[in-house]
Design an enzyme around this catalytic site. Structure first.
Site, PDB file in Angstrom:
ATOM      1  N   VAL A  95       7.486   7.451   6.150  1.00 12.58           N
ATOM      2  CA  VAL A  95       6.457   8.322   5.598  1.00 12.58           C
ATOM      3  C   VAL A  95       6.655   9.769   6.042  1.00 12.58           C
ATOM      4  CG1 VAL A  95       4.761   7.995   7.462  1.00 12.58           C
ATOM      5  CG2 VAL A  95       3.986   8.479   5.125  1.00 12.58           C
ATOM      6  N   ASP A 136      -1.272   3.014   6.624  1.00  7.86           N
ATOM      7  CA  ASP A 136      -1.603   1.987   7.607  1.00  7.86           C
ATOM      8  C   ASP A 136      -0.385   1.637   8.448  1.00  7.86           C
ATOM      9  OD1 ASP A 136      -0.348  -0.879   6.547  1.00  7.86           O
ATOM     10  OD2 ASP A 136      -0.800   0.507   4.920  1.00  7.86           O
ATOM     11  N   GLY A 158       3.940   0.087   3.444  1.00  4.76           N
ATOM     12  CA  GLY A 158       2.723   0.640   4.023  1.00  4.76           C
ATOM     13  C   GLY A 158       2.981   2.054   4.508  1.00  4.76           C
ATOM     14  N   GLU A 159       2.274   2.466   5.553  1.00  9.12           N
ATOM     15  CA  GLU A 159       2.404   3.789   6.172  1.00  9.12           C
ATOM     16  C   GLU A 159       1.879   4.919   5.280  1.00  9.12           C
ATOM     17  OE1 GLU A 159       6.446   4.598   7.224  1.00  9.12           O
ATOM     18  OE2 GLU A 159       6.688   2.768   8.407  1.00  9.12           O
ATOM     19  N   GLY A 160       1.538   4.634   4.021  1.00  6.96           N
ATOM     20  CA  GLY A 160       1.243   5.682   3.056  1.00  6.96           C
ATOM     21  C   GLY A 160       2.443   6.052   2.221  1.00  6.96           C
TER      22      GLY A 160
END
Length: 657
Positions: free
Chosen positions: A398, A473, A615-617
């Site tokens: 990210v 997340d 995830g992570e954005g």
């Protein structure tokens, strides 16, 4: 009690009151803007009354084309169920009933049978229902017998409906105020265990006022003393901490006051608790410190935070954007969804053409989950803390993608099972969340603290200039509670919703499915209460995300949703703050099956579908350049007139000439 946090199984009934031209109808429409709506129009057009006909035409133009319009008696309409019904308004309905009974010169009570029938229909209706009615005290009523009759009858009708509705709003000058349930925000009993330590709580109270309908209850009488001395009331507890700056770590700028997480509830709970003055940036950690390591936060009686309904992006600006799209040098609709995105951004910003995003901000919410100890993930829980360090040093996916998309990244430790740097653990609620297949994820104090943490982080970012937010997340095992929330809310069988997460094998998938099944069984009694659902079956990180998303919508800030974990939080956020989904766009579609289920419930179509599941954005950041391109086309393309390019209409007119 919030819009969806009811103790009854029936959907919410809302009464919206207001004077003429108060904005009551527009507000009521925003409450159900993202739903399939049956609109019951009670007014009949009188051809001889041009002004009234013009008003009705304006109402019709404002309604989405997808709404089903029913013109006539709401009592008859309510005999048939619909997913959401909006009745507008009861003033014209009552006028029609008085006309039908030729009762303008009759004694009061002549239309009582009609009022009884309507109240009974509303009381017995089992679906989402919004009713608009004039508040007679805010209107000019002729000083005649018929004027007094209307005043008395509509007053009686409104009072009786207010008794059977779950919520009542009064709209004044376009500003909604919830008058039922009571939104009192001060209770001396709330934090009585901290009553003797108001010195450390004093700095935890900010007199910053927001215009959105968010309240916190209850609050210690000692806490509100300073605000009351200024003649104001405390709408929500806020610890004065440093705000967020522009670095990827999200280090704070002292100029931006924001709410501390658990500090208000816990600052005085234990001797030696960290103060909330922002010096250490560690206000959520209370209790003694052992050998320099962070101890688990100690929370006392919860400060309850609630989110009211959220009005959507500006429909007038949206219409202006659509009109501008038709003037740009391209065939109508040629840019497809980019045009829709641009119109949405313009409406969110309240200006056409829209401005390019100047401070897109990614906030990664990190937390561990007790259920990960039971074989539901391919990785150990230690990876969460290790990845947090990776975010801090800019080495995660990210980080790399955000730099390319002109966004910055902040990581917030909400419930990592270990120590992290003070600058990212200021909002920490606890170490790991409970194993939801056998115990609650959080205590009541912790779920309130986590909601407050998310709301505070949103405040910090927006106050520091963020004009676009992305929630990410990081947490080993977090797709398990995410799937529980989605499957529980959408009534989906676990085997249909469960995915592979970080890549578990068949045995791991079986364990994960069993854990989700057990957690859904535990969550069943609290499905109608979103806060209780978060406490029972989510985690501190997902709860903070829900508060973050609800708060961002309340502050009219657009958000790109990421994958399955963030979208699970969004499902609950839309229950906490009804209408919040109007401020979100889905960045991508995860390969997790429950993500598609959640997107369908939110009626969101993802911008990209690249089978991502990191995830992570990261999925939302991958979509950010598309959103930037949409804004650029609407704002920077030339119109036909500016470029001297002929339109199809002009060519047709020339041919006819």
């Amino acid at each position: 009690m919030s819009h969806s946090a009811q103790t009854t199984d029936r959907p919410l009934r809302t009464l919206v009151l207001g004077g003429a031209r108060s904005g009551k109808s527009a507000f009521a429409e925003q409450l159900v803007a993202s739903e399939a709506v049956r609109y019951v129009a009670t007014a009949a057009v009188d051809p001889a009354d041009a002004d009234f006909a013009e008003r009705i035409a304006a109402h019709r133009a404002r309604r989405p084309a997808t709404w089903t319009i029913v013109e006539g008696d709401p009592i008859a309409a309510l005999r048939e169920p619909a997913s959401a019904t909006l009745v507008d308004d009861l003033g014209t309905w009552l006028t029609g009933r008085i006309d039908a009974r030729a009762a303008w010169e009759s004694p009061r009570g002549t239309v009582a049978p009609d009022i009884d029938a309507l109240v009974a229909a509303v009381s017995g209706y089992g679906q989402r229902l919004i009713i608009v009615s004039p508040e007679v005290g805010l209107g000019v009523i002729p000083a005649t017998a018929s004027g007094r009759l209307f005043r008395d009858e509509i007053g009686t009708l409104n009072q009786r409906l207010a008794e059977v509705c779950d919520e009542v709003f009064l709209v004044v000058a376009g500003q909604p105020v919830r008058v039922k349930p009571d939104r009192a925000v001060v209770s001396a009993a709330a934090l009585s265990d901290a009553a003797g330590t108001d010195s450390s709580l004093a700095v935890a109270t900010s007199s910053i006022n927001r215009t959105d309908p968010v309240a916190v209850e209850p609050v210690s009488a000692n806490v509100v003393g300073s605000a009351a001395a200024d003649g104001g009331s405390v709408r929500r507890e806020e610890a004065v901490e440093s705000g967020t700056g522009g670095s990827e770590l999200g280090s704070a700028s002292a100029a931006s006051p924001a709410a501390g997480t658990a500090a208000v509830a816990a600052a005085a709970a234990t001797p030696g608790a960290a103060s909330a003055d922002g010096e250490t940036g560690d206000s959520a950690v209370a209790g003694p410190v052992d050998d320099g390591a962070q101890s688990a936060p100690v929370l006392t009686k919860p400060a309850r935070i609630s989110f009211g309904p959220v009005t959507g992006p500006d429909p007038l600006v949206w219409a202006a954007a659509e009109e501008r799209q038709a003037q740009l040098t391209k065939p109508a609709g040629a840019l497809g969804r980019l045009e829709q995105l641009a119109n949405w951004v313009a409406a969110c910003q309240g200006v056409c053409p829209p401005k390019q995003f100047e401070r897109a901000r990614v906030v990664v919410f990190a937390g561990d989950h007790g259920v990960a100890q039971h074989g539901v993930s391919a990785y150990p829980s230690e990876v969460t803390g290790q990845m947090v360090a990776n975010f801090v040093h800019g080495g995660a996916a990210v980080n790399v993608m955000a730099r390319l998309a002109d966004a910055t990244v902040r990581v917030a430790d909400i419930s990592v099972d270990g120590d992290t740097a003070p600058e990212i653990s200021r909002h920490k609620v606890r170490r790991s969340s409970g194993s939801i297949d056998r115990e609650d994820a959080l205590t009541e104090a912790e779920v309130q603290a986590a909601l407050a943490a998310g709301a505070s982080i949103a405040d910090e970012e927006i106050d520091s200039g963020a004009d676009l937010l992305i929630a990410g997340d990081m947490g080993i095992g977090n797709t398990t509670p995410a799937t529980v929330l989605i499957a529980a809310i959408t009534d989906t069988e676990p085997v249909v919703a469960v995915g592979r997460g970080t890549g578990v094998d068949d045995a791991g998938w079986i364990r994960k499915t069993a854990a989700i099944r057990d957690a859904m069984w535990r969550a069943r009694p609290v499905l109608k209460d979103p806060v209780a659902l978060l406490r029972t079956a989510s985690g501190a990180d997902l709860t903070a995300m829900a508060g973050f998303l609800a708060r961002a919508a309340a502050r009219r800030t657009p958000v790109i949703l990421d994958g399955v974990v963030v979208t699970a939080a969004a499902l609950v956020a839309d229950q906490l703050a009804p209408g919040a989904r109007a401020w979100w766009v889905a960045g991508h579609r995860s390969s997790e099956p429950s993500h598609t289920i959640a997107l369908k419930r939110l009626d969101l179509e993802p911008l990209v579908d690249m089978t991502m599941r990191l995830g992570e954005g990261s999925g939302a950041v991958a979509a950010l350049p598309l959103l930037r391109a949409a804004v650029a086309t609407l704002g920077e393309m030339a119109t036909f007139a500016e470029a001297g390019v002929s339109t199809a209409d002009a060519d047709a007119e020339a041919a006819e000439a």
